[in-house]
Motif scaffolding. Structure first.
Motif, PDB file in Angstrom:
ATOM      1  N   ILE A 126       0.901  -1.165   0.000  1.00 36.38           N
ATOM      2  CA  ILE A 126       0.000   0.000   0.000  1.00 36.38           C
ATOM      3  C   ILE A 126       0.933   1.207   0.000  1.00 36.38           C
ATOM      4  O   ILE A 126       1.639   1.452   0.979  1.00 36.38           O
ATOM      5  CB  ILE A 126      -0.915   0.045   1.243  1.00 36.38           C
ATOM      6  CG1 ILE A 126      -1.800  -1.210   1.319  1.00 36.38           C
ATOM      7  CG2 ILE A 126      -1.788   1.304   1.226  1.00 36.38           C
ATOM      8  CD1 ILE A 126      -2.729  -1.248   2.540  1.00 36.38           C
ATOM      9  N   LEU A 127       0.982   1.922  -1.113  1.00 35.68           N
ATOM     10  CA  LEU A 127       1.925   3.026  -1.271  1.00 35.68           C
ATOM     11  C   LEU A 127       1.145   4.329  -1.447  1.00 35.68           C
ATOM     12  O   LEU A 127       0.797   4.706  -2.579  1.00 35.68           O
ATOM     13  CB  LEU A 127       2.825   2.751  -2.491  1.00 35.68           C
ATOM     14  CG  LEU A 127       3.551   1.389  -2.470  1.00 35.68           C
ATOM     15  CD1 LEU A 127       4.201   1.081  -3.821  1.00 35.68           C
ATOM     16  CD2 LEU A 127       4.596   1.347  -1.364  1.00 35.68           C
ATOM     17  N   PRO A 128       0.834   5.007  -0.326  1.00 32.31           N
ATOM     18  CA  PRO A 128      -0.025   6.197  -0.386  1.00 32.31           C
ATOM     19  C   PRO A 128       0.586   7.352  -1.184  1.00 32.31           C
ATOM     20  O   PRO A 128      -0.137   8.124  -1.801  1.00 32.31           O
ATOM     21  CB  PRO A 128      -0.208   6.605   1.077  1.00 32.31           C
ATOM     22  CG  PRO A 128       0.279   5.466   1.887  1.00 32.31           C
ATOM     23  CD  PRO A 128       1.245   4.699   1.040  1.00 32.31           C
ATOM     24  N   GLU A 129       1.917   7.470  -1.169  1.00 27.05           N
ATOM     25  CA  GLU A 129       2.563   8.589  -1.876  1.00 27.05           C
ATOM     26  C   GLU A 129       2.333   8.487  -3.376  1.00 27.05           C
ATOM     27  O   GLU A 129       2.063   9.485  -4.038  1.00 27.05           O
ATOM     28  CB  GLU A 129       4.074   8.579  -1.636  1.00 27.05           C
ATOM     29  CG  GLU A 129       4.472   8.374  -0.196  1.00 27.05           C
ATOM     30  CD  GLU A 129       4.902   9.684   0.437  1.00 27.05           C
ATOM     31  OE1 GLU A 129       5.900  10.233  -0.027  1.00 27.05           O
ATOM     32  OE2 GLU A 129       4.214  10.124   1.384  1.00 27.05           O
ATOM     33  N   THR A 130       2.458   7.257  -3.893  1.00 25.30           N
ATOM     34  CA  THR A 130       2.305   7.053  -5.330  1.00 25.30           C
ATOM     35  C   THR A 130       0.927   6.464  -5.678  1.00 25.30           C
ATOM     36  O   THR A 130       0.637   6.219  -6.849  1.00 25.30           O
ATOM     37  CB  THR A 130       3.410   6.114  -5.864  1.00 25.30           C
ATOM     38  OG1 THR A 130       3.447   4.949  -5.030  1.00 25.30           O
ATOM     39  CG2 THR A 130       4.762   6.790  -5.838  1.00 25.30           C
ATOM     40  N   HIS A 131       0.091   6.259  -4.647  1.00 22.51           N
ATOM     41  CA  HIS A 131      -1.266   5.737  -4.863  1.00 22.51           C
ATOM     42  C   HIS A 131      -1.261   4.416  -5.632  1.00 22.51           C
ATOM     43  O   HIS A 131      -1.912   4.279  -6.661  1.00 22.51           O
ATOM     44  CB  HIS A 131      -2.137   6.784  -5.589  1.00 22.51           C
ATOM     45  CG  HIS A 131      -2.159   8.111  -4.889  1.00 22.51           C
ATOM     46  ND1 HIS A 131      -1.517   9.214  -5.374  1.00 22.51           N
ATOM     47  CD2 HIS A 131      -2.734   8.492  -3.737  1.00 22.51           C
ATOM     48  CE1 HIS A 131      -1.700  10.237  -4.534  1.00 22.51           C
ATOM     49  NE2 HIS A 131      -2.436   9.821  -3.531  1.00 22.51           N
ATOM     50  N   GLN A 132      -0.480   3.483  -5.102  1.00 26.89           N
ATOM     51  CA  GLN A 132      -0.392   2.155  -5.723  1.00 26.89           C
ATOM     52  C   GLN A 132      -0.666   1.104  -4.654  1.00 26.89           C
ATOM     53  O   GLN A 132      -0.116   1.180  -3.540  1.00 26.89           O
ATOM     54  CB  GLN A 132       1.024   1.919  -6.292  1.00 26.89           C
ATOM     55  CG  GLN A 132       1.388   2.873  -7.430  1.00 26.89           C
ATOM     56  CD  GLN A 132       2.880   2.954  -7.663  1.00 26.89           C
ATOM     57  OE1 GLN A 132       3.675   2.970  -6.713  1.00 26.89           O
ATOM     58  NE2 GLN A 132       3.291   3.020  -8.925  1.00 26.89           N
ATOM     59  N   VAL A 133      -1.507   0.142  -4.982  1.00 25.48           N
ATOM     60  CA  VAL A 133      -1.815  -0.938  -4.038  1.00 25.48           C
ATOM     61  C   VAL A 133      -1.795  -2.270  -4.777  1.00 25.48           C
ATOM     62  O   VAL A 133      -2.158  -2.351  -5.946  1.00 25.48           O
ATOM     63  CB  VAL A 133      -3.166  -0.683  -3.319  1.00 25.48           C
ATOM     64  CG1 VAL A 133      -4.320  -0.570  -4.296  1.00 25.48           C
ATOM     65  CG2 VAL A 133      -3.472  -1.780  -2.286  1.00 25.48           C
ATOM     66  N   ARG A 134      -1.307  -3.309  -4.075  1.00 29.08           N
ATOM     67  CA  ARG A 134      -1.224  -4.633  -4.690  1.00 29.08           C
ATOM     68  C   ARG A 134      -1.735  -5.675  -3.728  1.00 29.08           C
ATOM     69  O   ARG A 134      -1.401  -5.650  -2.542  1.00 29.08           O
ATOM     70  CB  ARG A 134       0.225  -4.960  -5.052  1.00 29.08           C
ATOM     71  CG  ARG A 134       0.451  -6.362  -5.641  1.00 29.08           C
ATOM     72  CD  ARG A 134       1.941  -6.590  -5.896  1.00 29.08           C
ATOM     73  NE  ARG A 134       2.258  -7.873  -6.496  1.00 29.08           N
ATOM     74  CZ  ARG A 134       2.595  -8.964  -5.810  1.00 29.08           C
ATOM     75  NH1 ARG A 134       2.643  -8.951  -4.484  1.00 29.08           N
ATOM     76  NH2 ARG A 134       2.888 -10.086  -6.431  1.00 29.08           N
ATOM     77  N   TRP A 135      -2.563  -6.561  -4.217  1.00 33.41           N
ATOM     78  CA  TRP A 135      -2.850  -7.793  -3.479  1.00 33.41           C
ATOM     79  C   TRP A 135      -2.649  -8.962  -4.416  1.00 33.41           C
ATOM     80  O   TRP A 135      -2.608  -8.802  -5.633  1.00 33.41           O
ATOM     81  CB  TRP A 135      -4.246  -7.773  -2.841  1.00 33.41           C
ATOM     82  CG  TRP A 135      -5.402  -7.358  -3.675  1.00 33.41           C
ATOM     83  CD1 TRP A 135      -6.151  -8.138  -4.496  1.00 33.41           C
ATOM     84  CD2 TRP A 135      -5.988  -6.039  -3.729  1.00 33.41           C
ATOM     85  NE1 TRP A 135      -7.162  -7.393  -5.063  1.00 33.41           N
ATOM     86  CE2 TRP A 135      -7.087  -6.113  -4.617  1.00 33.41           C
ATOM     87  CE3 TRP A 135      -5.700  -4.808  -3.124  1.00 33.41           C
ATOM     88  CZ2 TRP A 135      -7.888  -4.999  -4.905  1.00 33.41           C
ATOM     89  CZ3 TRP A 135      -6.500  -3.709  -3.422  1.00 33.41           C
ATOM     90  CH2 TRP A 135      -7.572  -3.824  -4.294  1.00 33.41           C
ATOM     91  N   TYR A 136      -2.435 -10.145  -3.824  1.00 36.85           N
ATOM     92  CA  TYR A 136      -2.067 -11.278  -4.659  1.00 36.85           C
ATOM     93  C   TYR A 136      -2.622 -12.574  -4.084  1.00 36.85           C
ATOM     94  O   TYR A 136      -2.960 -12.671  -2.899  1.00 36.85           O
ATOM     95  CB  TYR A 136      -0.546 -11.378  -4.809  1.00 36.85           C
ATOM     96  CG  TYR A 136       0.150 -11.811  -3.534  1.00 36.85           C
ATOM     97  CD1 TYR A 136       0.416 -10.886  -2.528  1.00 36.85           C
ATOM     98  CD2 TYR A 136       0.511 -13.133  -3.327  1.00 36.85           C
ATOM     99  CE1 TYR A 136       1.025 -11.275  -1.351  1.00 36.85           C
ATOM    100  CE2 TYR A 136       1.115 -13.541  -2.150  1.00 36.85           C
ATOM    101  CZ  TYR A 136       1.368 -12.600  -1.163  1.00 36.85           C
ATOM    102  OH  TYR A 136       1.958 -12.999   0.007  1.00 36.85           O
ATOM    103  N   LEU A 137      -2.674 -13.540  -4.947  1.00 32.73           N
ATOM    104  CA  LEU A 137      -3.166 -14.866  -4.608  1.00 32.73           C
ATOM    105  C   LEU A 137      -2.053 -15.862  -4.900  1.00 32.73           C
ATOM    106  O   LEU A 137      -1.401 -15.782  -5.936  1.00 32.73           O
ATOM    107  CB  LEU A 137      -4.370 -15.172  -5.506  1.00 32.73           C
ATOM    108  CG  LEU A 137      -4.834 -16.621  -5.627  1.00 32.73           C
ATOM    109  CD1 LEU A 137      -5.584 -17.029  -4.388  1.00 32.73           C
ATOM    110  CD2 LEU A 137      -5.734 -16.761  -6.844  1.00 32.73           C
ATOM    111  N   LEU A 138      -1.834 -16.750  -3.946  1.00 34.25           N
ATOM    112  CA  LEU A 138      -0.861 -17.811  -4.187  1.00 34.25           C
ATOM    113  C   LEU A 138      -1.453 -19.077  -3.597  1.00 34.25           C
ATOM    114  O   LEU A 138      -1.618 -19.176  -2.384  1.00 34.25           O
ATOM    115  CB  LEU A 138       0.463 -17.463  -3.493  1.00 34.25           C
ATOM    116  CG  LEU A 138       1.657 -18.344  -3.820  1.00 34.25           C
ATOM    117  CD1 LEU A 138       2.005 -18.301  -5.296  1.00 34.25           C
ATOM    118  CD2 LEU A 138       2.848 -17.916  -2.979  1.00 34.25           C
TER     119      LEU A 138
END
Ligand SMILES: *[C@@H]1O[C@H](CO)[C@@H](O)[C@H](O)[C@H]1NC(C)=O
Ligand SMILES: *[C@@H]1O[C@H](CO)[C@@H](O)[C@H](O)[C@H]1NC(C)=O
Ligand SMILES: *[C@@H]1O[C@H](CO)[C@@H](O)[C@H](O)[C@H]1NC(C)=O
Ligand SMILES: *[C@@H]1O[C@H](CO)[C@@H](O)[C@H](O)[C@H]1NC(C)=O
Ligand SMILES: *[C@@H]1O[C@H](CO)[C@@H](O)[C@H](O)[C@H]1NC(C)=O
Length: 205
Positions: A126-138
């Protein structure tokens, strides 16, 4: 060539260079290696913090999202946590519709039970400065892996107006990657785009 640039090239080839000029720069991080990827974008007349909040406010998804009908932060007993604010390391349960429901939707819109998919995923960034979020499935056996990056960024359009560029990309890999591609790529793509379009409709309403 990345899927995003391939897509942009395809647009240019189809419709001329004007589209390229109108296409804002991508704010998506590098993808993981995968069998296939899907990309959805929309241009939203709002401010970037409002759009960022809409991505992270999972509790609001049932009110507007025709793809992800619920996305819940789980506690250690795999029940919905009292605090639904996602943090890095959150485990989330995603209940989605592939293909998407017709929209607009609201919290009481019934699901199409034939098209419900439920996955448990982890929030990794969760990167608020660059407004990037990632979730993943494994999956435990690594037979299927998937990541989803979502981001919003501001840009100035041809009329000198500041707008928000929403982008979300899913990448799928693993032994089952090509099976998922054959069965679901088209429907996953329309689900991602339905979320992009519904987010625009909702935030501009
Ligand atoms: C993807 O695969 C290529 C070649 O196999 C490798 O060089 C690259 O580091 C990989 N990228 C990631 C993000 O794992
Ligand atoms: C999140 O969405 C819910 C439901 O729409 C809303 O009540 C709440 O105010 C939103 N929270 C934030 C922080 O925007
Ligand atoms: C919610 O959506 C359903 C269709 O899924 C619609 O019939 C209903 O009128 C909507 N309710 C509200 C309050 O907008
Ligand atoms: C997801 O997060 C949980 C809890 O933090 C952890 O136990 C699990 O190993 C993570 N899964 C993966 C695939 O990293
Ligand atoms: C665009 O907007 C900026 C600030 O809002 C202004 O300084 C600039 O002159 C504008 N440019 C054009 C071409 O309208």
């Amino acid at each position: 060539m990345s899927p995003a640039s391939t897509l942009r090239l395809a647009f240019v080839l189809c419709t001329g260079a004007a589209v390229l000029a109108a296409s804002p720069p991508s704010n998506l991080p590098e993808p993981m290696n995968g069998t296939f990827s899907v990309l959805a974008t929309s241009i939203i007349d709002t401010d970037v913090e409002t759009a960022w909040n809409s991505i992270l406010n999972f509790s609001g998804y049932p009110d507007w999202n025709p793809f992800v009908r619920s996305q819940e932060v789980l506690n250690e007993w795999s029940a919905p946590a009292d605090d639904q604010t996602p943090v890095v390391g959150s485990v989330i349960r995603i209940t989605s519709q592939i293909p998407p429901l017709p929209f607009p939707v609201n919290a009481s819109t019934p699901p199409n039970i034939l098209n419900i998919r439920i996955t448990t995923e982890n929030v990794s960034h969760i990167l608020p400065e660059t407004h990037q979020v990632r979730w993943y499935l494994l999956s435990i056996d690594e037979i299927i892996a998937a990541e989803r990056w979502s981001t919003v960024s501001e840009f100035v359009d041809d009329d000198n107006k500041t707008k928000v560029f929403y982008e979300s990309r899913g990448v799928y890999s693993g032994a089952l990657g090509s099976t998922v591609q054959a069965l679901l790529e088209k429907d996953i793509t329309s689900s991602f785009q339905a979320q992009a379009d519904a987010m625009k409709l909702t935030l501009e309403a």
